[in-house]
Design an enzyme around this catalytic site. Structure first.
Site, PDB file in Angstrom:
ATOM      1  CD  GLU A  65      -2.713  -0.975   2.614  1.00 55.26           C
ATOM      2  OE1 GLU A  65      -3.918  -0.485   2.401  1.00 55.26           O
ATOM      3  OE2 GLU A  65      -2.414  -1.465   3.641  1.00 55.26           O
ATOM      4  CG  HIS A  92      -6.333  -9.697   2.776  1.00 54.29           C
ATOM      5  ND1 HIS A  92      -7.658 -10.156   2.878  1.00 54.29           N
ATOM      6  CD2 HIS A  92      -6.346  -8.574   3.206  1.00 54.29           C
ATOM      7  CE1 HIS A  92      -8.445  -9.145   3.331  1.00 54.29           C
ATOM      8  NE2 HIS A  92      -7.571  -8.103   3.553  1.00 54.29           N
ATOM      9  CE  LYS A 114      -1.862   0.065   6.882  1.00 51.23           C
ATOM     10  NZ  LYS A 114      -2.548   0.191   5.715  1.00 51.23           N
TER      11      LYS A 114
END
Length: 513
Positions: A242, A266, A364
């Protein structure tokens, strides 16, 4: 309505594949309607289903929240969310039909009076909208509130089949516990109220078109399945990157981290779909059985210190703007040991995958947003070329892009034009957006519809959750015992040095998506 026939779940029975499956009369109760998930994903998905003709005229939508709203106030929230974020065009006639079934119940999770009002509202919808006692409860709320809401549903008689044979279902968002013990406790509490077939654990990645296409790629094409094993595959990389930070989610994210937030659900689900054997059919039980076998054969690395990595993003420049480091974000303790980068090696002890490492990473503040599965193939055992001819040649790779720009890329070597014999890597690319006229439904459209239909193939059961925690718990325990800050990495880069080193020890490097 005319385009509805194009949006069909490829995992359903072939006899149903030509026609859409439309939900029967029912009501959906959204707990947590003030949150980002409800506004940005769930409400638009509900409208898109209605716009595609996949929701019945007898459909009810109830919002439950601690707000002093009337029905029209909640309807305005839904309307604004739909206008801003719906995938399909806004049509007044569709909205008016949906509006007839929209209700709001103000209250708190500990209020018996609020749940009595909810029960009465559902009874009224059963009469006015003909929802027939079929009710789904979507828990878009913090995990710590699950037990209280589920207990209230049981207490007020909302979690059981009635004499008409109507159904009650509950939808739970990740994370499914904090570790194996808490996941088992959550399962105990949920199963004491709802039958296992009425519990739908949402993993929105499993609703994405490319994830399902992974099964089609493997089992519908003789080209790929023969090489889908240790004889040809060198290693597998599964990445979810991300480009954003935690935003305003400090209350949720701190103490959870990248491994619990993404890898446990996930990425291990993607691993299971990649590694599993061919099911005898795409019936839910058969599909889950093969995923369970793959997860049961998977194990954490023998040397956790060498084959895992964790990091925290630092302040700096990302996406052309200056950003804060994780420890500088509002609501984060300067001593927080929560990782924003997690990478682990997983080995699968079975005949198909013995000796093939699977590398999973999530982070992230990466350079770009991307989720992909990359099968890196073994190099040819003999190259009848000089070394200079192939010095720019890497290994073949098959890459499935889950998001964004869903598609599949195949990398292989080809001769450079106007040279005697120089070989370089080239790619063949398949993109959903250019190959099909139909647009792909959002993951939440597919999953919400499957909940209302009672169609379970895309939802992990507790056994899969339990097996995933058994893989991850030893790693989390090892990190906790270190009692140190995760390694810092600059925002806008591909992670800490330890993430590079863990692959280098095995002679590999991370792909640059």
């Amino acid at each position: 309505m005319s385009n509805a026939k194009h949006f069909v779940n490829p995992l359903r029975d072939p006899q149903d594949r030509r026609l859409p499956r439309i939900a029967g009369p029912c009501a959906l109760v959204l707990f947590g309607v003030t949150g980002d998930l409800a506004r940005k994903k769930l409400m638009p998905a509900i409208y898109d289903l209605a716009n595609r003709g996949l929701l019945p005229p007898g459909f009810g939508l109830i919002g439950f929240a601690r707000r002093d709203w009337e029905n029209q106030d909640f309807a305005k929230i839904v309307h604004d969310s739909v206008k801003e974020r719906a995938r399909t065009p806004f049509r007044e006639e569709v909205w008016k039909q949906l509006l007839e079934g929209i209700r709001f119940v103000p209250g708190t999770f500990d209020s018996d009076e609020s749940f009595q009002t909810l029960k009465q509202t559902l009874d009224d919808l059963d009469q006015s909208q003909g929802t027939g006692g079929n009710h789904a409860f979507y828990l878009s709320i913090p995990p710590k509130a699950f037990d209280q809401v589920i207990s209230q549903l049981k207490k007020h008689g909302l979690a059981k089949r009635d004499q008409r044979g109507a159904w009650s279902r509950v939808v739970i968002e990740k994370p499914f516990g904090h570790d194996l013990a808490s996941a088992n406790e959550l399962e105990r509490r949920v199963s004491s109220v709802f039958h296992s077939q009425s519990v739908f654990r949402i993993d929105h990645y499993l609703g994405k078109e490319t994830v399902q296409n992974l099964l089609a790629l493997r089992f519908a094409n003789e080209l790929f399945e023969p090489i889908w094993n240790r004889n040809y595959v060198d290693h597998v990389q599964i990445t979810m990157a991300e480009d954003i930070g935690i935003g305003g989610r400090a209350g949720y994210y701190d103490g959870v981290g990248a491994a619990r937030d993404v890898i446990q659900n996930h990425l291990l689900q993607l691993l299971a779909l990649t590694a599993m054997e061919e099911p005898t059919s795409f019936d839910a039980d058969q599909l889950r059985a093969e995923k369970r076998k793959a997860l049961a054969a998977a194990r954490p690395p023998k040397d956790i210190a060498a084959h895992t990595a964790r990091g925290q993003y630092l302040g700096g420049w990302a996406g052309g703007k200056q950003v804060l480091g994780y420890l500088e974000e509002e609501g984060i303790s300067p001593q927080s040991q929560t990782e924003t980068y997690a990478a682990i090696r997983v080995d699968i002890d079975n005949r198909r995958w013995a000796g093939v490492p699977f590398y999973l990473r999530s982070a992230k503040r990466m350079p770009r947003r991307v989720t992909e599965i990359a099968l890196n193939l073994r190099r040819a055992p003999h190259l009848p070329f000089s070394q200079t001819d192939t010095e720019a040649l890497g290994s073949n790779a098959l890459v499935l892009r889950i998001q964004p720009d869903e598609g599949i890329t195949l990398r292989f070597g080809a001769k450079v034009p106007a040279t005697l014999m120089e070989i370089r890597d080239v790619t063949m690319d398949f993109a959903y957006g250019t190959s099909f006229a139909e647009s792909s439904p959002e993951a939440y459209e597919r999953l919400i519809l499957d909940v209302l239909l009672g169609d379970p193939p895309l939802f992990p059961q507790h056994e899969e959750v339990e097996l995933s925690w058994k893989i991850l718990d030893p790693i989390l325990d090892f990190w906790a015992d270190l009692d140190t800050q995760p390694e810092g990495y600059a925002s806008g880069t591909w992670g800490p040095a330890s993430g590079i080193t863990m692959l280098a020890r095995d002679g590999f490097v991370w792909r640059r998506p």
